[in-house]
Design a protein around this motif. Sequence first.
Motif, PDB file in Angstrom:
ATOM      1  N   ARG A  78      50.637 -78.591 -64.953  1.00  0.00           N
ATOM      2  CA  ARG A  78      50.457 -78.373 -66.269  1.00  0.00           C
ATOM      3  C   ARG A  78      51.083 -79.512 -67.104  1.00  0.00           C
ATOM      4  O   ARG A  78      52.147 -79.699 -66.989  1.00  0.00           O
ATOM      5  N   ILE A  79      49.988 -80.281 -67.773  1.00  0.00           N
ATOM      6  CA  ILE A  79      50.475 -81.460 -68.524  1.00  0.00           C
ATOM      7  C   ILE A  79      50.222 -80.986 -70.112  1.00  0.00           C
ATOM      8  O   ILE A  79      49.143 -80.782 -70.325  1.00  0.00           O
ATOM      9  N   PRO A  80      51.187 -81.078 -70.814  1.00  0.00           N
ATOM     10  CA  PRO A  80      52.474 -81.213 -70.917  1.00  0.00           C
ATOM     11  C   PRO A  80      53.159 -79.954 -69.840  1.00  0.00           C
ATOM     12  O   PRO A  80      52.592 -79.010 -69.668  1.00  0.00           O
ATOM     13  N   ASN A  81      54.280 -80.464 -69.178  1.00  0.00           N
ATOM     14  CA  ASN A  81      54.928 -79.535 -68.304  1.00  0.00           C
ATOM     15  C   ASN A  81      55.583 -78.416 -68.875  1.00  0.00           C
ATOM     16  O   ASN A  81      56.867 -78.143 -68.945  1.00  0.00           O
ATOM     17  N   SER A  82      54.734 -77.682 -69.874  1.00  0.00           N
ATOM     18  CA  SER A  82      55.681 -76.525 -70.688  1.00  0.00           C
ATOM     19  C   SER A  82      54.559 -75.774 -71.157  1.00  0.00           C
ATOM     20  O   SER A  82      53.241 -75.835 -70.820  1.00  0.00           O
ATOM     21  N   LYS A  83      54.735 -74.843 -71.998  1.00  0.00           N
ATOM     22  CA  LYS A  83      53.719 -73.899 -72.582  1.00  0.00           C
ATOM     23  C   LYS A  83      53.375 -74.859 -74.133  1.00  0.00           C
ATOM     24  O   LYS A  83      52.502 -74.261 -74.951  1.00  0.00           O
ATOM     25  N   ASP A  84      53.796 -76.032 -74.449  1.00  0.00           N
ATOM     26  CA  ASP A  84      53.458 -76.656 -75.439  1.00  0.00           C
ATOM     27  C   ASP A  84      52.104 -77.352 -75.363  1.00  0.00           C
ATOM     28  O   ASP A  84      51.820 -77.577 -74.323  1.00  0.00           O
ATOM     29  N   PHE A  85      51.447 -77.840 -76.487  1.00  0.00           N
ATOM     30  CA  PHE A  85      50.488 -78.641 -76.667  1.00  0.00           C
ATOM     31  C   PHE A  85      50.738 -79.983 -77.270  1.00  0.00           C
ATOM     32  O   PHE A  85      51.892 -80.051 -77.840  1.00  0.00           O
ATOM     33  N   ALA A  86      50.150 -80.895 -76.715  1.00  0.00           N
ATOM     34  CA  ALA A  86      50.190 -82.386 -77.206  1.00  0.00           C
ATOM     35  C   ALA A  86      48.974 -82.986 -77.442  1.00  0.00           C
ATOM     36  O   ALA A  86      47.825 -82.622 -76.782  1.00  0.00           O
ATOM     37  N   GLN A  96      43.233 -80.710 -50.833  1.00  0.00           N
ATOM     38  CA  GLN A  96      44.617 -80.537 -51.060  1.00  0.00           C
ATOM     39  C   GLN A  96      45.245 -81.502 -52.285  1.00  0.00           C
ATOM     40  O   GLN A  96      46.394 -81.237 -52.307  1.00  0.00           O
ATOM     41  N   ARG A  97      44.341 -81.931 -53.113  1.00  0.00           N
ATOM     42  CA  ARG A  97      44.735 -82.639 -54.279  1.00  0.00           C
ATOM     43  C   ARG A  97      45.140 -81.605 -55.381  1.00  0.00           C
ATOM     44  O   ARG A  97      44.798 -80.311 -55.308  1.00  0.00           O
ATOM     45  N   PRO A  98      45.892 -82.164 -55.987  1.00  0.00           N
ATOM     46  CA  PRO A  98      46.643 -81.294 -57.232  1.00  0.00           C
ATOM     47  C   PRO A  98      45.686 -80.648 -58.081  1.00  0.00           C
ATOM     48  O   PRO A  98      44.599 -81.326 -58.437  1.00  0.00           O
ATOM     49  N   LEU A  99      45.902 -79.482 -58.479  1.00  0.00           N
ATOM     50  CA  LEU A  99      44.991 -78.734 -59.491  1.00  0.00           C
ATOM     51  C   LEU A  99      45.566 -78.947 -60.814  1.00  0.00           C
ATOM     52  O   LEU A  99      46.928 -78.705 -60.988  1.00  0.00           O
ATOM     53  N   VAL A 100      45.118 -79.199 -61.862  1.00  0.00           N
ATOM     54  CA  VAL A 100      45.538 -79.871 -62.999  1.00  0.00           C
ATOM     55  C   VAL A 100      45.056 -78.839 -64.194  1.00  0.00           C
ATOM     56  O   VAL A 100      43.868 -78.744 -64.383  1.00  0.00           O
ATOM     57  N   GLU A 101      46.212 -78.461 -65.188  1.00  0.00           N
ATOM     58  CA  GLU A 101      45.740 -77.935 -66.336  1.00  0.00           C
ATOM     59  C   GLU A 101      46.055 -79.036 -67.586  1.00  0.00           C
ATOM     60  O   GLU A 101      47.372 -79.232 -67.526  1.00  0.00           O
ATOM     61  N   LEU A 102      45.525 -79.354 -68.486  1.00  0.00           N
ATOM     62  CA  LEU A 102      45.719 -80.200 -69.720  1.00  0.00           C
ATOM     63  C   LEU A 102      45.574 -79.220 -70.883  1.00  0.00           C
ATOM     64  O   LEU A 102      44.843 -78.540 -71.005  1.00  0.00           O
ATOM     65  N   ARG A 103      46.915 -79.453 -71.530  1.00  0.00           N
ATOM     66  CA  ARG A 103      47.045 -78.550 -72.873  1.00  0.00           C
ATOM     67  C   ARG A 103      46.939 -79.537 -74.134  1.00  0.00           C
ATOM     68  O   ARG A 103      48.128 -80.325 -74.278  1.00  0.00           O
ATOM     69  N   LYS A 149      39.450 -91.515 -61.970  1.00  0.00           N
ATOM     70  CA  LYS A 149      40.010 -92.516 -61.474  1.00  0.00           C
ATOM     71  C   LYS A 149      41.289 -92.018 -60.582  1.00  0.00           C
ATOM     72  O   LYS A 149      42.227 -92.765 -59.994  1.00  0.00           O
ATOM     73  N   LEU A 150      41.728 -90.948 -60.624  1.00  0.00           N
ATOM     74  CA  LEU A 150      42.868 -90.343 -60.066  1.00  0.00           C
ATOM     75  C   LEU A 150      42.598 -89.312 -58.935  1.00  0.00           C
ATOM     76  O   LEU A 150      41.556 -88.590 -58.860  1.00  0.00           O
ATOM     77  N   PRO A 151      43.867 -88.998 -57.916  1.00  0.00           N
ATOM     78  CA  PRO A 151      43.493 -88.060 -56.771  1.00  0.00           C
ATOM     79  C   PRO A 151      43.755 -86.880 -57.149  1.00  0.00           C
ATOM     80  O   PRO A 151      44.724 -86.149 -56.671  1.00  0.00           O
ATOM     81  N   VAL A 152      43.113 -86.023 -58.376  1.00  0.00           N
ATOM     82  CA  VAL A 152      43.485 -84.783 -58.624  1.00  0.00           C
ATOM     83  C   VAL A 152      42.265 -83.976 -58.947  1.00  0.00           C
ATOM     84  O   VAL A 152      40.838 -84.692 -58.869  1.00  0.00           O
ATOM     85  N   ARG A 153      42.313 -82.588 -59.418  1.00  0.00           N
ATOM     86  CA  ARG A 153      41.122 -81.822 -59.437  1.00  0.00           C
ATOM     87  C   ARG A 153      41.437 -81.125 -60.988  1.00  0.00           C
ATOM     88  O   ARG A 153      42.419 -80.533 -61.220  1.00  0.00           O
ATOM     89  N   LEU A 154      40.764 -81.657 -61.901  1.00  0.00           N
ATOM     90  CA  LEU A 154      40.641 -80.924 -63.268  1.00  0.00           C
ATOM     91  C   LEU A 154      40.271 -79.537 -62.962  1.00  0.00           C
ATOM     92  O   LEU A 154      39.222 -79.214 -62.662  1.00  0.00           O
ATOM     93  N   LEU A 155      41.304 -78.722 -63.428  1.00  0.00           N
ATOM     94  CA  LEU A 155      40.827 -77.025 -63.184  1.00  0.00           C
ATOM     95  C   LEU A 155      40.738 -76.492 -64.787  1.00  0.00           C
ATOM     96  O   LEU A 155      39.891 -75.585 -64.768  1.00  0.00           O
ATOM     97  N   LYS A 156      41.308 -77.075 -65.717  1.00  0.00           N
ATOM     98  CA  LYS A 156      41.354 -76.244 -66.903  1.00  0.00           C
ATOM     99  C   LYS A 156      41.817 -77.297 -67.947  1.00  0.00           C
ATOM    100  O   LYS A 156      42.670 -77.860 -67.826  1.00  0.00           O
ATOM    101  N   ILE A 157      41.040 -77.268 -69.178  1.00  0.00           N
ATOM    102  CA  ILE A 157      41.502 -77.813 -70.347  1.00  0.00           C
ATOM    103  C   ILE A 157      41.592 -76.880 -71.420  1.00  0.00           C
ATOM    104  O   ILE A 157      40.785 -76.079 -71.589  1.00  0.00           O
TER     105      ILE A 157
END
Length: 413
Positions: free
Chosen positions: A288-296, A318-325, A345-353
């Motif tokens: 989760r980015i940011p790594n909290s319940k905050d938004f940026a 097996q690539r990381p699952l990512v949530e952007l806040r 460009k990154l070895p990740v999977r976007l799961l949620k915005i």
Amino acid sequence: MLRLFHTADWHLGHNLHGISRHLEHQLFLDWLLLELQNKQADALIVAGDIFDSANPSAAAQTQLYDFLVKARTQQPALNIVLIGGNHDSASRLDAPSSILDALGVTVVGGLVRDDGVINWDRLLVPLSNAAGDSKVWCGAMPFLRNADLRADDQEDEPLIAGVKALYTELFTALQAKATQGEALILTGHCYMVNGCVSELSERKILGGNQHALPVELFPKDIAYVALGHLHLAQKVGANEHIRYSGSPIPLSFDESHYQHQVLQVDIKKDQPVETVAIKIPRSIDLLRIPNSKDFAALSTVLEQLEAMDFNDDLPPEQRPLVELRIKLEKPEPGLRQQVEEVIAKLPVRLLKISTAYSGSNKSLADITIEERLEELQPLDVFQRCYQNKFDQEAPENMNTLFNELLENFRAKQ
């Protein structure tokens, strides 16, 4: 001594925002098989929510039964006890019980009554170590639905009184089975007072959060209580012998910041139990980015994402699952395109915005977070519909009736 492994809340068949967790569950089950063998476990208890839904997929059911066969094949003397949780269908779990009994696996999906009388014998499970010189009796209590309770309207808390009455009957039956010196343990799938809940843990499972169960439910003579339902591993109050094992994998981004585990419980005659938390390796990261319940701001979020050190050698599944806040001042039509250009460009999977709008005159406390329907519990949807129609919150008795209706529906599936 008898060595017990306590785990719960597997939620086989779970999907997170459309992404199957089948691989993560399989890697956990493979790891668990090795731990059971390496630690020479005598028994395994899975304290409810075996499946994620009352109607699990064929793949989820196959995953469970493959594990049970492998566990019993590698350790023929291993005692295995499965109980039903609020996500499980009691009848579906109980259906293959005769076959599983022959395999050496005890399944208690729900309470069964013969002519109105509960068949307690099927809940009384003897557990022995490989040498056969240590015996423990397990009272395998499953998740209790409203229909299981004989609520007394004269009681201040009739549902709590109903649960306590059932545990008292089970304890009495356990005492009648056990001989002197044999330890007694119980299972449960419930919400205890002061339990620390997570996003997916349904706290309103007995008609309302006011019906959280007190620790006095369990007699003092019980050596250990193996609980399920809450996904964060924790003991109940100051009681070392009453514990939630937690779920084996994070079932939401809210559950990704702590280490998941199974509990090794050593039961010795006339001694307090000894518990050891065995950490489960995280097979797929949830970030989760940011790594909290905050938004940026978008620029800050993307900078943090690009600055992270990812493993380029991981296979795609097996690539990381990512949530952007992301905090926005106003809607941004090109938001997803900007994010996906970086993600590509990154070895990740976007799961949620997740987006929040602060507005020019709003503080962070005023941010409204967008929610998807699949993230809401049924009671949440009911309460919002009631609020929209009547412009006021649903009264507690309406919430209780809705929960009863939902439980009755699930019980018939």
